[in-house]
Design an enzyme around this catalytic site. Sequence first.
Site, mmCIF file in Angstrom:
data_model
loop_
_atom_site.group_PDB
_atom_site.id
_atom_site.type_symbol
_atom_site.label_atom_id
_atom_site.label_comp_id
_atom_site.label_asym_id
_atom_site.label_seq_id
_atom_site.Cartn_x
_atom_site.Cartn_y
_atom_site.Cartn_z
ATOM 1 C CB SER A 69 -7.868 1.315 -3.477
ATOM 2 O OG SER A 69 -7.635 1.340 -2.086
ATOM 3 C CE LYS A 118 -4.128 1.519 -0.336
ATOM 4 N NZ LYS A 118 -4.923 1.165 -1.521
#
Length: 605
Positions: free
Chosen positions: A404, A211
């Site tokens: 996402s 991430k």
Amino acid sequence: MITNSQIPPYSPKPRSGVKDFFLTMFASMFGFILAQVALFLFLFGIILVLAASAGSGEVSVKSNSILKITMDQEIIDSQRDETDFLTSLLQDETGKKNSLQEYLNAINTAAGDDNIKAIYLELSDPNSNLTNLQEIWDALAEFKKTGKKIFAYSDAYSARGLYMASVADKIWLNPQGSVLFKGLGMEIPMFGPLLNALGVEAQVTKVGKYKSAVEPYTLQKATEENRTQLKAWAGGLWNSYLQKISAKTKLDNTRLNQIADSLTSFDPKAAMNYGLVDTLIYRHEIKDKIRDELNQNDDPNYISFSDYLTTGAGQFKYVNSDEVRIIYAEGTIISGESTDTEIGSDTFVEAVKDATEDESVKAVVLRVNSPGGDALASDIMYRQLQLLKAKKPLIISMGNYAASGGYYISAPGTVVVASPNTITGSIGVYGLHFNLKNLMNNKLGIFFDTVKTNKYSDFMSSSRQLSPYELEVLQKSVDRVYDTFTGLVATDRKLSLEKVEEIAQGRIWFAPDALQNGLVDTLGGLRDAIKIAAESAGLYKYSVTYTSTSESFFKKLFRSMNVKTRGILYQSKVSDKLQPFLQEIDRAEKLNGVLMLMPYKPVFF
């Protein structure tokens, strides 16, 4: 000294300071409102005149016409709202835009239009991503199956220009031009040193080693995990690109990579020898070339793409009352109402509710082109999609990004269709807080004196650093959202939590890899998703409709006025170069908190 009793009768009576202040303030406000109303009426009058003049000239397609397509205007996913005709007259700072569906519909219409004999692509650098360009490329390939020809010309082909030209029967290049065939590169601006110098501290909480959306605000160089996933992304795009070029040139990937590494295609003769282009000709020779290719005596009649759209060629055709409804989700996900570049959860929910309750809508295609955004807004949108899915088929069509938060709202799809060039996944969450205390106190000399009722009343205030306990609270919130995210992916995609955890960790996936690991069901474009939706609903004849989730004309008008004012103040070559980076900083400022957002969108070159 003059007393009140001595003031002449014609003199105004002195007013108190507070009363005078409010009278002046309200008078100023009233004057400002009157000026805004007058300006609005003036602009509205101009728009009505433009609308009348635009509708006065009818465009007809002459026989033996050539449809001319340039792709200079930005190609977006979202279809324009047909009922909001004023929007088409409003141009923002980037100019007018055309939708992907307008291109697909117009090319399909041209294939069956007896007056259209060929398509002429005048290309430099098509203004779109490779995902949309591939769908248009495929539509052009279908056009050729009717026996009609496609010609392409450019003074200088960019990588995207060459990609689109590769579908043509003949590719022409200016003898003094060039072909930019050099591979794909990515640039990721890293703001860490800049923020440190300014005295801005980015405090981060996250889940997932991949991430990397926070890296630009904290580091000077990307982590190895981030570089690994970006290399896979660039490599996948390049291989997809080479498939089209290889089919045209009959050269394998090894040879094409050798040509790219040599930069020799900058020489137009070398580009022709490699088979990247067919012939070197000047612009004034094009009409003779087309006339010869079509065995015609007369010069070709060109009709521009924009003029062809005015004939209705870019719109869906009504068939019957059974509908497949397209809902567009394009841009960063935010709470509230949508803008041109952001998906507002309130606007989106209303569109989904309408499709759910409309009995004529038998199936829904959700077109997602989003890197994610606000975590709560994504979940609100997801819950509404679950209610729709309980009543009718929900087919997901992924555009350039469905990552996402964009994947969060894609997960509940009955069938998930990804473009071969889609980037998806990025199942991860992070929290971001900017501490401006050092900047304000030591750089600008600004201090904040806080009064509060409780110990943490100023939690998430940018005027101070978060304490270890506050960071722990934020991390727990991030962990909770991540657990929810992975749990719903496991349920909706029928995967084990262990499998989801293996492919999650915030990692982005190129579409073919996402297909292998179960994140998507099949590869295809928007037209494929529409067909799947119709089949899922048992429809053989149906109309395709859509819901626009973009902002209304009047909101766009006032936003555009503001944008134009800023553009006049800041417009320059330097600002154009920095614009993507400044937009990223602006996006981070808006989305301060718990987020589901893919890594910073790299600048391709």
